[in-house]
Write a protein that holds these residues in place. Sequence first.
Motif, mmCIF file in Angstrom:
data_model
loop_
_atom_site.group_PDB
_atom_site.id
_atom_site.type_symbol
_atom_site.label_atom_id
_atom_site.label_comp_id
_atom_site.label_asym_id
_atom_site.label_seq_id
_atom_site.Cartn_x
_atom_site.Cartn_y
_atom_site.Cartn_z
ATOM 1 N N GLU A 3 0.884 -1.210 0.075
ATOM 2 C CA GLU A 3 0.243 0.083 -0.108
ATOM 3 C C GLU A 3 0.955 1.395 -0.204
ATOM 4 O OE1 GLU A 3 -3.418 0.270 2.591
ATOM 5 O OE2 GLU A 3 -3.432 -1.957 2.824
ATOM 6 N N ALA A 4 1.917 1.231 0.781
ATOM 7 C CA ALA A 4 2.714 2.449 0.849
ATOM 8 C C ALA A 4 4.065 2.390 -0.370
ATOM 9 C CB ALA A 4 3.618 2.626 2.144
ATOM 10 N N ASP A 5 3.810 1.318 -1.092
ATOM 11 C CA ASP A 5 4.897 1.375 -2.217
ATOM 12 C C ASP A 5 6.187 1.472 -1.646
ATOM 13 O OD1 ASP A 5 5.472 0.767 -4.977
ATOM 14 O OD2 ASP A 5 5.248 2.858 -5.393
ATOM 15 N N LEU A 6 6.688 0.923 -0.585
ATOM 16 C CA LEU A 6 7.916 0.963 -0.093
ATOM 17 C C LEU A 6 8.436 -0.633 0.363
ATOM 18 C CD1 LEU A 6 7.142 3.730 2.555
ATOM 19 C CD2 LEU A 6 8.470 4.068 0.715
ATOM 20 N N PRO A 7 9.075 -1.065 -1.002
ATOM 21 C CA PRO A 7 9.538 -2.630 -0.936
ATOM 22 C C PRO A 7 10.041 -2.736 0.564
ATOM 23 C CG PRO A 7 10.255 -1.499 -2.873
ATOM 24 C CD PRO A 7 9.628 -0.423 -1.970
ATOM 25 N N THR A 8 9.759 -3.754 1.321
ATOM 26 C CA THR A 8 10.216 -4.303 2.701
ATOM 27 C C THR A 8 10.430 -5.627 2.469
ATOM 28 O OG1 THR A 8 8.886 -2.243 3.512
ATOM 29 C CG2 THR A 8 9.622 -4.074 4.963
ATOM 30 N N THR A 9 11.520 -6.070 3.271
ATOM 31 C CA THR A 9 11.935 -7.427 3.681
ATOM 32 C C THR A 9 12.115 -7.569 4.875
ATOM 33 O OG1 THR A 9 14.287 -7.082 3.149
ATOM 34 C CG2 THR A 9 12.630 -7.758 1.219
#
Length: 205
Positions: A184-190
Motif C-alpha cells: 500500500e505504501a509502495d515501499l519495498p520491505t523485507t
Amino acid sequence: MTGTDDPQGEHYFTARPASAAQRRTVRVPLAGQDVEVETAGGVFSPDHVDLGTQVLLRTVPQPPAAGDLLDLGCGWGPLALTLALTSPDARVWAVDVNERALDLVRRNAAHLGLPNVVAALPDDVPDDVRFATCWSNPPVRIGKPALHDLLRRWLPRVAPGGDAWLVVGKNLGADPLQRWLTDEADLPTTREASAKGFRVLRVAP
C-alpha cells in the motif's frame, strides 16, 4: 516516541525536560562500548536498552560513514548515539515529539563528545534533508493510522540507494506492517531477522 518493548503500553509524551533530581545515570552497552548515559522517567525504557532495540542493533549493518542518518523516535538516544559513535563524520538526526527525550539525547551526546548529533522535533528537520539510512524502533502503540502517517512522512526521505531498518514486535503487527509498507505504501520491505518476538524489517524506498 514509544518503541515496541513497552510493558506499560503507554505512549510517552513529556513536554518538560527532566530536572536534575529526576535525571538518573545508567551504564549501557552502545557501539561496542560500555558508556554512561542520563535517562529519566517519562521516556521509553529509561533504565536500559530495550529488547527490541537490542535485536535491531544486532541485525543492522554498519551505517554509512557520512551523510545524514536518522533515528526516528529516538527516546533517550540508544540508536542515535550508536550511529554517532560508529559514524563520527555523519550528521545524526535524533527525532522525537518528546521534549524530555530530546533534552536527554543532547545531554548524552555532549557527555560522550558527539557534536554530530542533532536532536530535533519533527517539524524542525529541514524538508530538503535526505537520509543515507534510518534506524527506528517505531511507536507502534500510537495506533495504526498515526503510525502509517509517520512512516509515510519519513521513509520516502531515505536517499536513493539508502535504506531504513525498523524493529517491530511480532505480536504488535510486524507482519501486517510489512505487507502494508510493500503493497500500500509502495515501499519495498523485507524481513531481515526474527528474534525474541521481534521482526527486523528493511525498507528500500
